[in-house]
Structures are given as C-alpha cells and as structure tokens.
Design an enzyme around this catalytic site. Sequence first.
Site, short mmCIF file in Angstrom:
data_model
loop_
_atom_site.label_atom_id
_atom_site.label_comp_id
_atom_site.label_asym_id
_atom_site.label_seq_id
_atom_site.Cartn_x
_atom_site.Cartn_y
_atom_site.Cartn_z
N LYS A 23 8.93 -10.94 0.61
CA LYS A 23 8.87 -12.18 1.40
C LYS A 23 7.48 -12.41 1.97
CE LYS A 23 10.43 -12.12 5.85
NZ LYS A 23 9.38 -12.54 6.80
N ASN A 24 6.90 -11.34 2.54
CA ASN A 24 5.64 -11.51 3.26
C ASN A 24 4.41 -11.64 2.36
OD1 ASN A 24 7.08 -11.67 5.58
ND2 ASN A 24 6.75 -9.54 6.20
N ARG A 94 7.71 -19.77 10.88
CA ARG A 94 6.59 -19.32 11.70
C ARG A 94 5.26 -19.38 10.97
NH1 ARG A 94 4.61 -16.57 15.93
NH2 ARG A 94 3.01 -15.13 15.28
N CYS A 118 9.84 -16.95 19.50
CA CYS A 118 10.45 -16.29 18.35
C CYS A 118 11.40 -15.26 18.90
CB CYS A 118 9.35 -15.62 17.55
SG CYS A 118 9.97 -14.56 16.28
N ASP A 309 9.23 -3.32 10.85
CA ASP A 309 10.35 -3.95 10.13
C ASP A 309 11.40 -2.92 9.70
OD1 ASP A 309 9.30 -6.76 9.82
OD2 ASP A 309 7.67 -5.61 8.95
N1 EPU Z 1 -0.06 -10.93 18.34
C1 EPU Z 1 -0.58 -11.56 19.47
N2 EPU Z 1 -1.48 -12.57 19.27
C2 EPU Z 1 -1.90 -12.96 18.04
C3 EPU Z 1 -1.38 -12.30 16.91
C4 EPU Z 1 -0.47 -11.28 17.09
O1 EPU Z 1 -0.22 -11.23 20.58
O2 EPU Z 1 -2.72 -13.89 17.94
C5 EPU Z 1 0.88 -9.81 18.53
C6 EPU Z 1 2.26 -10.11 17.97
O3 EPU Z 1 3.05 -10.82 18.88
C7 EPU Z 1 2.78 -8.70 17.68
C8 EPU Z 1 1.50 -7.94 17.26
O4 EPU Z 1 0.42 -8.70 17.77
O5 EPU Z 1 3.28 -8.15 18.84
C9 EPU Z 1 1.33 -7.80 15.75
O6 EPU Z 1 1.54 -9.07 15.17
P1 EPU Z 1 1.05 -9.50 13.72
O7 EPU Z 1 0.26 -10.75 13.89
O8 EPU Z 1 0.42 -8.36 13.00
O9 EPU Z 1 2.45 -9.85 13.02
P2 EPU Z 1 2.74 -11.14 12.18
O10 EPU Z 1 1.58 -11.41 11.32
O11 EPU Z 1 3.27 -12.20 13.04
C10 EPU Z 1 3.71 -9.98 10.05
C11 EPU Z 1 5.00 -10.06 9.28
C12 EPU Z 1 6.10 -9.39 10.10
C13 EPU Z 1 5.71 -7.93 10.28
C14 EPU Z 1 4.34 -7.83 10.97
C15 EPU Z 1 3.83 -6.42 11.05
C16 EPU Z 1 4.80 -12.07 8.00
C17 EPU Z 1 5.27 -13.46 7.79
N3 EPU Z 1 5.33 -11.45 9.04
O12 EPU Z 1 3.94 -10.65 11.29
O13 EPU Z 1 7.28 -9.46 9.35
O14 EPU Z 1 6.67 -7.28 11.06
O15 EPU Z 1 3.37 -8.62 10.26
O16 EPU Z 1 3.52 -5.96 9.77
O17 EPU Z 1 4.01 -11.55 7.25
C18 EPU Z 1 9.59 -9.76 8.99
O18 EPU Z 1 9.36 -9.78 7.79
O19 EPU Z 1 10.77 -9.76 9.47
C19 EPU Z 1 8.49 -9.78 9.93
C20 EPU Z 1 8.65 -10.03 11.22
#
Ligand code: EPU
Length: 441
Positions: A23-24, A94, A118, A309
């Site tokens: 998915k990601n 998202r 979220c 995850d």
């Molecule tokens: N965060 C902030 N500010 C930002 C960016 C991130 O506070 O500007 C925080 C987030 O709230 C979180 C942490 O930093 O607490 C890490 O967040 P990250 O940005 O790395 O996560 P993401 O990019 O939103 C992706 C995946 C997630 C997966 C995480 C970790 C996608 C669409 N989503 O999320 O996948 O858990 O990276 O690898 O790629 C899922 O598939 O169910 C899922 C949630």
Amino acid sequence: MADSYLIKGGKPLKGEVVLSGAKNVALKTIIAALMFEGNVTLKNIPRINDVLDLIELIKSLGVKASFIEKNTLLINSSNLNNNRVDLQYGSKIRVSFMLFAPLLHRFGECYVPNPGGCRIGARPIDRIIKGLIALGIQIDYDTETGYYHAKILSKPKGKYNFEKPSHTGTELLMMIGLMSDDEVEINNVANEPEIDDLILYLNSAGANIIEEKNKIIVSKSTELKQKEAFTIMSDRNELVTYATLAVASGGDVTIGPIDENLITSFLEIMKKAGAGVEEISNYKYRFFYQGKIKPVNIETSPHPGFMTDWQPSWAILMLRATGTSIIHERVFENRFSYVEELKKLGASIDFIDVAVENPEIFYHFNHEKDRTYQQTIKIQGGIELHNAILNISDLRAGAALACGALLATGESVVNGASILERGYEDFVEKVKKLGGQIKKA
Ligand code: EPU
C-alpha cells in the site's frame, strides 16, 4: 453495503498466502505518476480502498486512470486540469497532501487541504511544511477553509534537515526535488524500504536521486518518462499480519514473495518468541507453531527497527505467549485503539507507565511535556478468548481485531471491514483459503 465480518474462530490456519503489492508504495507511485510525461503502467497495485479512493481523487483532477488487469494500473495525466484537491477526497486520504509535488510541477501553484486529524494520533505535517518552505516553496494556510496554498517562486533548491525523520515527508520533498534545476539535499531522512522502491521507480524514468546514509540528494533530472512498466514491492505489513496469525492460531502458513531484507527485524523477534520460521525457495517463508510461544517485549522504531505497523499484530501473537509481554510504541501516539476491543474477547491487556529519560527525543511524534500519553501496554498471555462484537477504528488495529476474532472460540462480529480493507486486499478470500471461517455481512 456489508461492512462487517462474521468470524468463527478457534481453528489453526494452514496453507499459503500470496502477498499483494505494498500500500505504502502504491499510493506514492500513483501520485508521482502525475509528474510523468505520457502513459505510466504500474504493476502489483493492490485493489484496496485507499488506492481506489486515490484513483477517484486523481480522476477528479482530470487524470485518466484505470486497471487494465487485476493489479495493473494505467495512468495518463496529460489532461490534469485542476490544481485544487477537493476537501471531501482530501479528507479521506491522508497522503493527498503529497499532491503538492505534481500540482506544483504542472501549475506552479496549488490548493491542498490539511490532512488533519487521524485515528493514530494528531499526525501533523509541520516538519513537512517547514521542508517545503526551506526548498523555496511559498506556503500560506487558511485556517477558515483548512487549505494550504502553495506557490513556486523559483525552482526548488537547497537543503533541509528533518528534526525527526518522516516517511511521507522524505518522499514528498524528494518529489519536490525533481523540479530542481540545481540540487536538493534532504538530511535525517526516513529509511523505509518503501522509499527505496519509490526511488527505483523515479530513477528508472529519468530522475537523478542518490541515497546516502540518512541523506537524499536529488540533482537536476530529465523530464520523467517511463521506459517500461514498474512492478511495486510486496507488502511486508501484510506478511506480518498473516505470519503472526498463523503461529498464534497454532497453524502453518507459507507466505511470499518477500525479500528477507524487508523483514529482518521481524524474523529475529519471531524466532525469539519460539515461532517456527523457515526460508523456503523463491522468496517464500514458512511460519508455523512448534510449541510454546515465549513472551517477547518490543519497542517500535523506524526502519530497520520493529515497525509501528507491526505492533498490533505482535499483540495478537503475545496473547498466546506463556507469560507477560510489553509493547512500547515510539513512533505514533494513540496507536492502541485495539486494546479495549481485544478486552471484549477476554484478553488481559493493561496500559502501564514506563519512565523515559528524554521523551522529546525518544518518541518520534512531537512530544508535549504537559500532555499524558499512553504509549505502553502489558499483555498477559495464555488466556482463552471468546466471541464478542468488535469495532474497527483504524487500519492496523482493524487487522488485529479480525485476527483476534479468528483466535477466539464462537462467532464474533467485527464491524468496520471497509477500514481494514483500506490496506488489505482480498482479506476474506485469503483467510478462507487458510481454512478460516469468515464472511462479510
Ligand atoms: N510527524 C510530525 N510532523 C510531521 C511529520 C510526522 O509530527 O511533519 C510525526 C507523526 O505524527 C508520527 C511520526 O512523526 O508520530 C512519524 O511519522 P511519519 O511521517 O514517518 O509517518 P507517515 O509518513 O505519516 C508512513 C506510513 C505509515 C507508517 C509510517 C512509519 C504511508 C502512507 N504511511 O506514515 O503507515 O506507519 O510511515 O513507517 O506511507 C499504515 O500503513 O497503516 C501506516 C500508518
């Protein structure tokens, strides 16, 4: 529409699971396809709700996208004619904020809604917005409409240093770098293999992206054009869901295709717990019950650690362990929505306080001193589970609930199937193939 699962649990699951595409990676390759000239063909794209919603979203912007085979998606963005992401679509998906890259590329300015709240924590995009600004993008936020207005004043260039890494943030800034006439350098980046797959796809189409340790450099790239169809990697999160379920149910399941490097930390922990793990040829792994499951504590962390995850699935296996185990979530706040639900099946899980020396550094979310967080649970294994009515509120928690019901005796109802199906392709069919009794209702 049927949005519940009826599950009769208690049977060991046996057989084979063929993994779907990640998915990601799928979501990002679809968004990046809007920066390409001509047709883009993507293979192994899972038909999951997140992907289907994203396809509807890009179609609303004038893009042509259709499946030409079950998992082969053809995209052509030459008719992209709208630089404003609809709020309704944007709020559903998202990653819609990643459309900043193709919309800026095509129009020089765009309007993208704040992805907002979220179910797994606040999930702000503050670090990502700071990154866009550092690379020269002008951004205003309208608190009344909830929209960002972004504009390119001159071609992106420069450096950005993530305070704490962000997976989608790294990917978005990298895509912004594709518009540079010079160079964009991003430091303290996330290292998830899904990002590597996106880089492979972009570089195969003319991008010039180099990865070094914790750093990504994007140099002036040619106009992106696909030479041949790109096949995205398998979903390692899906593997973890079925592997833990197989062993917890006392079963024996072969899963593939998967590259060992994507699941190293998971394999180590499975072996530590006493689960049977065997590598079979052709990127396949067998996961089987071979006696008592030992309790193993985990802490989640970005790659190469134990992924966030995976922790709801780990809780499922630990329900079968002979003793107590602890899960400490470091990446997201509020990622334990499954706890109260699993308790309805009779599970014994408690939130506990664990002292952390430097929480601002230890946790990957923006830790606020005056707030109370529940980041740690203790699971008492070995308790028989019984049927219940459960409600899914987020994707990975949803998978844990369906798996919990598959372990429990009697018939359970799990509401919110469409949330689980945001990320799991053919869930009912795959579980049935393993001998699980599940149907949609
Ligand atoms: N965060 C902030 N500010 C930002 C960016 C991130 O506070 O500007 C925080 C987030 O709230 C979180 C942490 O930093 O607490 C890490 O967040 P990250 O940005 O790395 O996560 P993401 O990019 O939103 C992706 C995946 C997630 C997966 C995480 C970790 C996608 C669409 N989503 O999320 O996948 O858990 O990276 O690898 O790629 C899922 O598939 O169910 C899922 C949630």
